[in-house]
Scaffold this motif. Structure first.
Motif, PDB file in Angstrom:
ATOM      1  N   VAL A   1       0.994  -1.459  -0.443  1.00 47.47           N
ATOM      2  CA  VAL A   1       0.148   0.352  -0.338  1.00 47.47           C
ATOM      3  C   VAL A   1       0.473   1.556   0.139  1.00 47.47           C
ATOM      4  O   VAL A   1       1.562   1.267   0.897  1.00 47.47           O
ATOM      5  CB  VAL A   1      -0.579   0.006   0.978  1.00 47.47           C
TER       6      VAL A   1
ATOM      7  N   LYS B   1      -1.323  -1.516  -4.139  1.00 46.03           N
ATOM      8  CA  LYS B   1      -1.985  -0.837  -4.226  1.00 46.03           C
ATOM      9  C   LYS B   1      -2.183   0.521  -4.319  1.00 46.03           C
ATOM     10  O   LYS B   1      -1.433   0.866  -2.789  1.00 46.03           O
ATOM     11  CB  LYS B   1      -2.680  -1.287  -3.262  1.00 46.03           C
TER      12      LYS B   1
ATOM     13  N   VAL C   1      -8.522  -3.582   0.149  1.00 43.86           N
ATOM     14  CA  VAL C   1      -6.694  -3.439   0.812  1.00 43.86           C
ATOM     15  C   VAL C   1      -7.196  -4.682   2.194  1.00 43.86           C
ATOM     16  O   VAL C   1      -6.761  -5.565   2.488  1.00 43.86           O
ATOM     17  CB  VAL C   1      -6.666  -2.049   1.603  1.00 43.86           C
TER      18      VAL C   1
END
Length: 299
Positions: free
Chosen positions: A134, A161, A197
């Motif tokens: 992330v 992501k 997520v």
């Protein structure tokens, strides 16, 4: 004109003009599942790819980054606002990163002989599996590759992501890896909401999680990774001080302070967020700081 909502799309907005330059629909649960399936299948093949071949792939990636530096740098500048020269520098730094790991990575991953209670043994470095990353928007390419490159040469696959405002950069990076010959599933880009997520972290196909971002985001990701018993690496924000004492060389201190505050449009985790100046030089330092800042802004 149909209004595009940030609830349904990742929006890319030029910070200099407020113009929307891209919108990307968030992926469904089915699309996320397909991406994780590709990453898992890709890992089964990539982990068995000879280390020398993985190193050659990084050399090809360095060339792909340089070949596409103009378009990638332009996208970085449009999406996050840094000067174009700094965006170009980011791409070149990433190319050099790839070449460094291609050269030094194999030795770093070599088995190490050791002994356990007199018996011969060795330490081996084996890949974990698909890694969920992330990532933040301040260095749209560098922040991704500084973690992805060592993970990839070690035989892991990578699931990115990215921050929703730099998805254009994320997809250009994915294209560069494809151009370099990386197979499907070795590097995946997912465009999902926070719920997506969470689903990815909990999914057994994800072996580890990493995040660069705020303390609040780190608390959320760390808690979820812990609950799923996943290895987790967090790089979180801070409030870095820049300290100037009375005996400092003020001209040099001011140059460093301006660079520390404004480099990368000020969006650096280690930026000089607080200027702490000793009383005896605060007035002169402030004057010089303002003068240099005006010179840079006005030209």
């Amino acid at each position: 004109m149909t209004q595009i909502s940030s609830l349904t799309h990742a929006l890319s907005i030029n910070p200099a003009t407020a113009e929307q330059i891209g919108h990307y629909p968030y992926e469904s649960a089915t699309e996320l599942d397909a991406a994780l399936a590709r990453a898992s299948a890709g890992f089964a093949t990539w982990r068995r790819t000879p280390l020398a071949q993985r190193a050659q792939a990084l050399i090809a990636l360095a060339q792909a980054l340089r070949d596409n530096a103009t378009s990638m740098a332009r996208m970085i500048t449009l999406e996050m606002g840094k000067p174009l020269t700094q965006a170009r520098g980011e791409i070149e730094k990433c190319a050099q990163l790839c070449l460094w790991y291609a050269e030094h990575g194999p030795a770093m991953l070599a088995a190490e002989p050791t002994q356990v209670e007199g018996a011969k043994a060795r330490i081996e470095y084996r890949p974990l599996g698909p890694i969920l990353a992330v990532m933040p928007w301040n260095f749209p390419i560098w922040q991704v590759l500084r973690g992805a490159v060592p993970a990839l040469i070690a035989g892991n696959t990578y699931v990115l992501k990215h921050a929703p405002n730099v998805m254009g950069s994320a997809y250009l990076l994915r294209d560069a890896l494809r151009q370099a010959g990386f197979a499907e599933g070795v590097f995946e880009v997912i465009n999902v909401t926070p719920d997506g997520v969470s689903s990815a972290i909990a999914d057994p196909r994800i072996a580890a999680v990493t995040l660069t971002g705020s303390v609040r985001a780190g608390m959320a990701i760390g808690a979820q990774a812990g609950a799923a018993l996943k290895k987790c690496v967090l790089e979180l924000g801070g409030s870095d001080p820049f300290i100037v004492l009375n005996d400092a060389d003020l001209d040099e201190a001011v140059k460093a302070a301006v660079l520390g505050r404004y480099q990368n449009t000020g969006q650096v985790c280690a930026a000089a967020k607080r200027l702490i100046i000793e009383q005896g030089v605060v007035e002169e330092f402030t004057r010089k700081f303002v003068e240099l800042t005006r010179q840079l802004v006005v030209g």
